[in-house]
Design an enzyme around this catalytic site. Sequence first.
Site, PDB file in Angstrom:
ATOM      1  N   ASP A 437       1.476  49.464  14.719  1.00 30.40           N
ATOM      2  CA  ASP A 437       2.249  48.344  14.211  1.00 30.40           C
ATOM      3  C   ASP A 437       3.286  48.916  13.236  1.00 30.40           C
ATOM      4  O   ASP A 437       3.086  49.995  12.680  1.00 30.40           O
ATOM      5  CB  ASP A 437       1.320  47.361  13.502  1.00 30.40           C
ATOM      6  CG  ASP A 437       2.066  46.172  12.940  1.00 30.40           C
ATOM      7  OD1 ASP A 437       2.904  45.620  13.659  1.00 30.40           O
ATOM      8  OD2 ASP A 437       1.810  45.816  11.774  1.00 30.40           O
ATOM      9  N   ASP A 636      -2.838  46.718  10.440  1.00 25.51           N
ATOM     10  CA  ASP A 636      -3.417  46.328   9.162  1.00 25.51           C
ATOM     11  C   ASP A 636      -3.489  44.828   8.935  1.00 25.51           C
ATOM     12  O   ASP A 636      -4.065  44.381   7.950  1.00 25.51           O
ATOM     13  CB  ASP A 636      -2.621  46.954   8.008  1.00 25.51           C
ATOM     14  CG  ASP A 636      -1.295  46.233   7.782  1.00 25.51           C
ATOM     15  OD1 ASP A 636      -0.711  45.743   8.777  1.00 25.51           O
ATOM     16  OD2 ASP A 636      -0.859  46.152   6.624  1.00 25.51           O
ATOM     17  N   ASP A 640      -3.310  41.772  13.958  1.00 29.88           N
ATOM     18  CA  ASP A 640      -3.629  42.981  14.720  1.00 29.88           C
ATOM     19  C   ASP A 640      -5.072  42.997  15.209  1.00 29.88           C
ATOM     20  O   ASP A 640      -5.440  43.840  16.019  1.00 29.88           O
ATOM     21  CB  ASP A 640      -3.392  44.230  13.856  1.00 29.88           C
ATOM     22  CG  ASP A 640      -1.921  44.433  13.526  1.00 29.88           C
ATOM     23  OD1 ASP A 640      -1.082  44.137  14.401  1.00 29.88           O
ATOM     24  OD2 ASP A 640      -1.612  44.865  12.402  1.00 29.88           O
TER      25      ASP A 640
END
Length: 748
Positions: A437, A636, A640
């Site tokens: 990400d 995080d 996610d």
Amino acid sequence: MHLVADSEEKSEERHSPPYRRSTSSGLASVNGRYDQVPAGYSGPIYTCPMHPEVRQAYAGSCPICGMVLELESGSMIDDGPNPELVDFTRRFWVGAVLTVPLLILSMGPLIGLGAAREALGERTALWVEFALGTPVVLWCGWPFMVRGWKSFRTRNLNMFSLIAMGVSAAFVFSIVALLAPNIFPSGFRNAEGHVGVYFEAAAVIIVLVLLGQMMELRAREGTGKAIRALLDLAAKTATRIGEDGQEEQVPLETIAVGDRLRVRPGEKVPVDGVVVDGHSSVDESMITGEPLPVEKIVGDPLTGATINGTGSLIMETRRVGADTMLAQIVEMVAAAQRSRAPIQKYADKIAGWFVPVVIGVAIFAFVNWAIFGPSPALAYALIAAVSVLIIACPCALGLATPMSIMTATGRGAQAGVLIKNAEALERFETVDTLIVDKTGTLTEGRPRLTAVVAYGNESDDNILRFAASLERGSEHPLAEAIVDGANEQGLILEDASDFDALTGKGVKGTVNGRTVALGNSAMLEEMGLHDNDLVEQANVRRDAGETVMFVTIDGRIAGLLSVADPVKEATPDALKTLHSLGLRIIMATGDNARTAKAIAARLGIDEIRADVLPEDKARIIRDLQNKGAKVAMAGDGVNDAPALAQADVGIAMGTGADVAIESAAITLVSGNLDGIVRARRLAQATMGNIRQNLFFALIYNGAGVPIAAGVLYPVIGLLISPMFAAFAMSASSISVILNSLRLRSLTL
């Protein structure tokens, strides 16, 4: 450290009766017949590192493999001596003291030390051997006999099955030979009518097995040092500020959520919380592995066990007890050390069929030696059979995986890499694709003001002051970045009125009597404003990955503000190293393609997926997996979590959301990508270590059994004794333990 229990008989005498009564009244059988924890029981629970389905409320050994049970909860580990290690050490030294003269008496004549035997006479010497060997077998070796009996009773044959059989065969044969030598065929008796005894072989086997068990227990105790060191990090007391403002020193266990605590310079932060007053730098290296202190101001989080610097802080407690990050780390490490990697299944299968095969080989060797062996054939037959049973003990095979896993997870915890289970290590070694990400993973996750560009007659400070005044009441991250930027420059903000949010475009309002608007290009178009030079500047900044907002004052373009989420300092080098470790890097982000391309180009990322929704990330991972890729996902945020669960290995940033951490198999405490580098190196080293251990164990057993059975006797006249077989068996276990302990010094 109370990882394991007392000896078998002591454990059962002390703990088992009340729980056995509970058994008859009904137990919670979560994992089948091996879960012996009473319903509603809240005390310490013991489990097997090799077989987690074994759970009971009293200490003892595993009914499946015979290993000593460990405490299931890492938080219940204490710093006291290991009772099992203390007991086995006592048994070992008693056994060694009795076995040395026994060896001299029995084997002395072979090396020129037969004076003692000659002085006693053969019959008396045999009785002395009995007197010395019996306590070694019946007391020093009693825990192994009990475990061996249990293995046959429950039909879970293991290494203790072979130890019990080998020692019992040698000991019982020797007693019968001593008490009734005349019942043996003449081939067993010497010229004086005495039958050879093997008290020394049985005693040496017990002593060597005790030595191996002691080394294993010491090694397992060493792997728990990471847990004990983490527990020792916690503060013992805290300074609580009462409602009247008075401060008092109180035990840590009395702290409750919402309490206000004083953290003085140099003190440990007692629990997890947030700064409500003060400014300081905090050393978080013992939790994150990062050496540089972290600046803390009002609103910043504090983690228990970190060390305050030179400033004084007042914090509000948010998490206590088992909810703190330190407690969660302890539980994660403890659980990982007990878990089994999939490769362990192969070792289990091998051990499952190996024991019956060995018993069959021992019987076959006895029969063949008895029929075809030289005189005294039955004596040779017994030696061969007992030697096969002893040398084949799959101790090394049983230790190969758990020793490596326990050592590796402890080493990972020291480096800020928390492994949830052994399977994660095995899977991560084979991963070839890493999806990351952007926000909070590659970047800091907190946008910052990067540029103020004035246009026309307005100054930079004026533009920023008007924009920040307008955005002061907003909780949007971009608004916070603008307000923080103005505060850092010491600008005095004013109140805004007539505030109006323009959906998808920006905001507008009145500041100090002037009409101010802040937004994107769509807002300018709606207002009928356009300037080619300013738009070109904005595009250049967008190409660099920045977010641009235009500022208008009294209906005219006054300038632009640029906000960016800075790339973490460790990210570029980490990505370069991950590429060298064989990983393909894909960035999946909800940001627009323009910003994503700018970040990817700067960091050398292989592929980007922009404008993706949370469910899209999980779908992308599924698509890659369907094409044969082994995928790890690092993220995080709450969004996610689905992707972390879908990935072959989910990697959570320890600075992120709890749900992300729960969904992941690996957690990086520091939240930086260099933690993935450490995790990859740890996974590769651990799996290599396990394969080495399995190779040592299998090659040893594969070669040792036929040699013990006597295949070399017709060629070179070699038939090893049970005593040498016991030494060889212990040596294989020691080699596996020492090889596993090399991971403790692994450079990550």
